[in-house]
Scaffold this motif. Structure first.
Motif, PDB file in Angstrom:
ATOM      1  N   LYS A  94      50.163  43.577  48.497  1.00  0.00           N
ATOM      2  CA  LYS A  94      51.308  42.781  48.075  1.00  0.00           C
ATOM      3  C   LYS A  94      52.247  42.632  49.240  1.00  0.00           C
ATOM      4  CE  LYS A  94      53.869  44.837  44.918  1.00  0.00           C
ATOM      5  NZ  LYS A  94      55.262  44.632  45.270  1.00  0.00           N
ATOM      6  N   GLY A  95      53.241  41.768  49.072  1.00  0.00           N
ATOM      7  CA  GLY A  95      54.123  41.489  50.190  1.00  0.00           C
ATOM      8  C   GLY A  95      55.265  42.476  50.360  1.00  0.00           C
ATOM      9  N   ALA A  96      55.925  42.854  49.273  1.00  0.00           N
ATOM     10  CA  ALA A  96      57.159  43.628  49.381  1.00  0.00           C
ATOM     11  C   ALA A  96      57.025  45.004  48.731  1.00  0.00           C
ATOM     12  CB  ALA A  96      58.300  42.864  48.724  1.00  0.00           C
ATOM     13  N   TRP A  97      57.805  45.944  49.261  1.00  0.00           N
ATOM     14  CA  TRP A  97      57.840  47.314  48.719  1.00  0.00           C
ATOM     15  C   TRP A  97      58.769  47.329  47.506  1.00  0.00           C
ATOM     16  CZ3 TRP A  97      54.928  51.457  49.954  1.00  0.00           C
ATOM     17  CH2 TRP A  97      55.341  52.721  49.524  1.00  0.00           C
ATOM     18  N   ILE A  98      58.308  46.679  46.449  1.00  0.00           N
ATOM     19  CA  ILE A  98      59.060  46.585  45.199  1.00  0.00           C
ATOM     20  C   ILE A  98      58.074  46.782  44.058  1.00  0.00           C
ATOM     21  CG2 ILE A  98      60.436  45.073  43.711  1.00  0.00           C
ATOM     22  CD1 ILE A  98      61.304  43.576  46.206  1.00  0.00           C
ATOM     23  N   SER A  99      58.474  47.557  43.055  1.00  0.00           N
ATOM     24  CA  SER A  99      57.616  47.765  41.875  1.00  0.00           C
ATOM     25  C   SER A  99      56.209  48.173  42.276  1.00  0.00           C
ATOM     26  CB  SER A  99      57.576  46.490  41.029  1.00  0.00           C
ATOM     27  OG  SER A  99      58.877  46.113  40.621  1.00  0.00           O
ATOM     28  N   ILE A 100      56.104  49.090  43.195  1.00  0.00           N
ATOM     29  CA  ILE A 100      54.799  49.415  43.768  1.00  0.00           C
ATOM     30  C   ILE A 100      53.855  50.111  42.801  1.00  0.00           C
ATOM     31  CG2 ILE A 100      55.641  49.474  46.141  1.00  0.00           C
ATOM     32  CD1 ILE A 100      55.650  52.562  45.863  1.00  0.00           C
ATOM     33  N   THR A 101      54.354  50.638  41.683  1.00  0.00           N
ATOM     34  CA  THR A 101      53.471  51.305  40.735  1.00  0.00           C
ATOM     35  C   THR A 101      52.969  50.361  39.650  1.00  0.00           C
ATOM     36  OG1 THR A 101      55.285  52.016  39.311  1.00  0.00           O
ATOM     37  CG2 THR A 101      54.661  53.486  41.126  1.00  0.00           C
ATOM     38  N   LEU A 102      53.414  49.110  39.669  1.00  0.00           N
ATOM     39  CA  LEU A 102      53.021  48.145  38.654  1.00  0.00           C
ATOM     40  C   LEU A 102      51.866  47.282  39.159  1.00  0.00           C
ATOM     41  CD1 LEU A 102      56.490  46.933  37.346  1.00  0.00           C
ATOM     42  CD2 LEU A 102      55.010  48.697  36.413  1.00  0.00           C
ATOM     43  N   SER A 103      50.752  47.315  38.458  1.00  0.00           N
ATOM     44  CA  SER A 103      49.593  46.551  38.898  1.00  0.00           C
ATOM     45  C   SER A 103      49.873  45.049  38.890  1.00  0.00           C
ATOM     46  CB  SER A 103      48.385  46.859  38.027  1.00  0.00           C
ATOM     47  OG  SER A 103      48.638  46.528  36.670  1.00  0.00           O
ATOM     48  N   SER A 104      50.715  44.598  37.979  1.00  0.00           N
ATOM     49  CA  SER A 104      50.998  43.165  37.872  1.00  0.00           C
ATOM     50  C   SER A 104      51.781  42.629  39.065  1.00  0.00           C
ATOM     51  CB  SER A 104      51.766  42.874  36.583  1.00  0.00           C
ATOM     52  OG  SER A 104      52.974  43.602  36.554  1.00  0.00           O
ATOM     53  N   SER A 105      52.371  43.516  39.858  1.00  0.00           N
ATOM     54  CA  SER A 105      53.152  43.067  41.012  1.00  0.00           C
ATOM     55  C   SER A 105      52.300  42.837  42.255  1.00  0.00           C
ATOM     56  CB  SER A 105      54.244  44.090  41.337  1.00  0.00           C
ATOM     57  OG  SER A 105      53.698  45.256  41.931  1.00  0.00           O
ATOM     58  N   TYR A 106      51.032  43.206  42.207  1.00  0.00           N
ATOM     59  CA  TYR A 106      50.160  43.051  43.364  1.00  0.00           C
ATOM     60  C   TYR A 106      49.454  41.699  43.327  1.00  0.00           C
ATOM     61  CZ  TYR A 106      50.945  47.878  44.712  1.00  0.00           C
ATOM     62  OH  TYR A 106      51.525  49.048  45.124  1.00  0.00           O
ATOM     63  N   GLU A 107      49.291  41.117  44.510  1.00  0.00           N
ATOM     64  CA  GLU A 107      48.742  39.766  44.603  1.00  0.00           C
ATOM     65  C   GLU A 107      47.232  39.734  44.765  1.00  0.00           C
ATOM     66  OE1 GLU A 107      52.004  39.061  47.818  1.00  0.00           O
ATOM     67  OE2 GLU A 107      51.203  37.097  47.272  1.00  0.00           O
ATOM     68  N   PHE A 108      46.709  40.661  45.548  1.00  0.00           N
ATOM     69  CA  PHE A 108      45.298  40.596  45.916  1.00  0.00           C
ATOM     70  C   PHE A 108      44.593  41.894  45.526  1.00  0.00           C
ATOM     71  CE2 PHE A 108      46.167  36.772  48.068  1.00  0.00           C
ATOM     72  CZ  PHE A 108      47.352  36.932  48.766  1.00  0.00           C
ATOM     73  N   TRP A 109      43.350  41.759  45.066  1.00  0.00           N
ATOM     74  CA  TRP A 109      42.576  42.898  44.582  1.00  0.00           C
ATOM     75  C   TRP A 109      41.153  42.838  45.113  1.00  0.00           C
ATOM     76  CZ3 TRP A 109      44.500  46.725  41.336  1.00  0.00           C
ATOM     77  CH2 TRP A 109      45.796  46.503  40.832  1.00  0.00           C
ATOM     78  N   GLN A 141      45.912  34.099  51.921  1.00  0.00           N
ATOM     79  CA  GLN A 141      44.913  34.821  51.134  1.00  0.00           C
ATOM     80  C   GLN A 141      44.460  36.065  51.880  1.00  0.00           C
ATOM     81  OE1 GLN A 141      43.523  34.410  48.125  1.00  0.00           O
ATOM     82  NE2 GLN A 141      44.828  32.682  47.605  1.00  0.00           N
ATOM     83  N   VAL A 142      44.184  37.103  51.121  1.00  0.00           N
ATOM     84  CA  VAL A 142      43.657  38.348  51.660  1.00  0.00           C
ATOM     85  C   VAL A 142      42.419  38.710  50.849  1.00  0.00           C
ATOM     86  CG1 VAL A 142      44.071  40.792  52.070  1.00  0.00           C
ATOM     87  CG2 VAL A 142      45.936  39.147  52.365  1.00  0.00           C
ATOM     88  N   GLN A 143      41.325  38.972  51.538  1.00  0.00           N
ATOM     89  CA  GLN A 143      40.115  39.446  50.869  1.00  0.00           C
ATOM     90  C   GLN A 143      39.976  40.938  51.138  1.00  0.00           C
ATOM     91  OE1 GLN A 143      39.798  36.515  53.072  1.00  0.00           O
ATOM     92  NE2 GLN A 143      40.478  35.460  51.217  1.00  0.00           N
ATOM     93  N   LEU A 144      39.715  41.689  50.082  1.00  0.00           N
ATOM     94  CA  LEU A 144      39.640  43.146  50.175  1.00  0.00           C
ATOM     95  C   LEU A 144      38.277  43.630  49.691  1.00  0.00           C
ATOM     96  CD1 LEU A 144      43.132  43.901  48.577  1.00  0.00           C
ATOM     97  CD2 LEU A 144      42.576  43.835  51.014  1.00  0.00           C
ATOM     98  N   VAL A 145      37.656  44.512  50.470  1.00  0.00           N
ATOM     99  CA  VAL A 145      36.352  45.065  50.108  1.00  0.00           C
ATOM    100  C   VAL A 145      36.416  46.580  50.218  1.00  0.00           C
ATOM    101  CG1 VAL A 145      33.897  45.140  50.615  1.00  0.00           C
ATOM    102  CG2 VAL A 145      35.161  42.989  50.909  1.00  0.00           C
ATOM    103  N   GLU A 146      36.224  47.258  49.093  1.00  0.00           N
ATOM    104  CA  GLU A 146      36.247  48.711  49.067  1.00  0.00           C
ATOM    105  C   GLU A 146      34.858  49.286  49.315  1.00  0.00           C
ATOM    106  OE1 GLU A 146      38.947  47.318  45.581  1.00  0.00           O
ATOM    107  OE2 GLU A 146      36.999  46.791  46.446  1.00  0.00           O
ATOM    108  N   SER A 147      34.831  50.498  49.857  1.00  0.00           N
ATOM    109  CA  SER A 147      33.573  51.226  50.040  1.00  0.00           C
ATOM    110  C   SER A 147      33.884  52.718  50.051  1.00  0.00           C
ATOM    111  CB  SER A 147      32.894  50.817  51.348  1.00  0.00           C
ATOM    112  OG  SER A 147      33.721  51.132  52.458  1.00  0.00           O
ATOM    113  N   GLY A 148      32.837  53.516  49.962  1.00  0.00           N
ATOM    114  CA  GLY A 148      33.000  54.956  50.073  1.00  0.00           C
ATOM    115  C   GLY A 148      32.922  55.718  48.764  1.00  0.00           C
ATOM    116  N   GLY A 149      32.810  55.000  47.652  1.00  0.00           N
ATOM    117  CA  GLY A 149      32.688  55.688  46.381  1.00  0.00           C
ATOM    118  C   GLY A 149      31.339  56.363  46.245  1.00  0.00           C
ATOM    119  N   GLY A 150      31.203  57.173  45.213  1.00  0.00           N
ATOM    120  CA  GLY A 150      29.946  57.876  44.977  1.00  0.00           C
ATOM    121  C   GLY A 150      30.115  58.966  43.957  1.00  0.00           C
TER     122      GLY A 150
END
Length: 124
Positions: free
Chosen positions: A99-114, A1-10
């Motif tokens: 995501k794990g692999a450099w495949i389909s990198i422009t497809l949101s459905s291919s990413y595992e963690f958000w 599992q990977v937990q991701l926290v974004e910051s810096g918006g405004g």
């Protein structure tokens, strides 16, 4: 599992800059391809940029090429998105993703963690 926290918006004026950060915890960041997506109200989530595990390769959407830069610091488990020359059409909720692999990198459905997203608003 990977937990991701974004910051810096405004809120920033058109032509200005922002730097988004994405802090990761859990699995070591260096084992993941990292990406940024964005989603404006009423629109589909769209690819912005991605960076390979070893920092050797980056890829950008045409709409941000030359203005945005993705980078990563694996020692700090952090990914960045430097956004320059911002336009009103860049206004969106920005998501960090992994995501794990450099495949389909422009497809949101291919990413595992958000992450939960950080809002960027560009005023004209």
């Amino acid at each position: 599992q990977v937990q991701l926290v974004e910051s810096g918006g405004g809120v920033v004026q058109a032509g200005g800059s922002l730097r988004l950060s994405c802090a990761a915890s859990g699995r070591t960041l260096s084992s993941n391809v990292m990406g940024w997506f964005r989603q404006a109200p009423g629109k589909e989530r769209e690819f912005v940029a991605a960076i390979s595990r070893n920092v050797a390769v980056t890829y950008y959407a045409d709409s941000v090429k030359g203005r945005f830069t993705i980078s990563r610091d694996n020692a700090k488990n952090t990914v960045y998105l430097q956004m320059n020359s911002l336009k009103s059409e860049d206004t969106s909720l920005y998501y960090c993703t992994a995501k794990g692999a450099w495949i389909s990198i422009t497809l949101s459905s291919s990413y595992e963690f958000w992450g939960q997203g950080t809002q960027v608003t560009v005023s004209s």
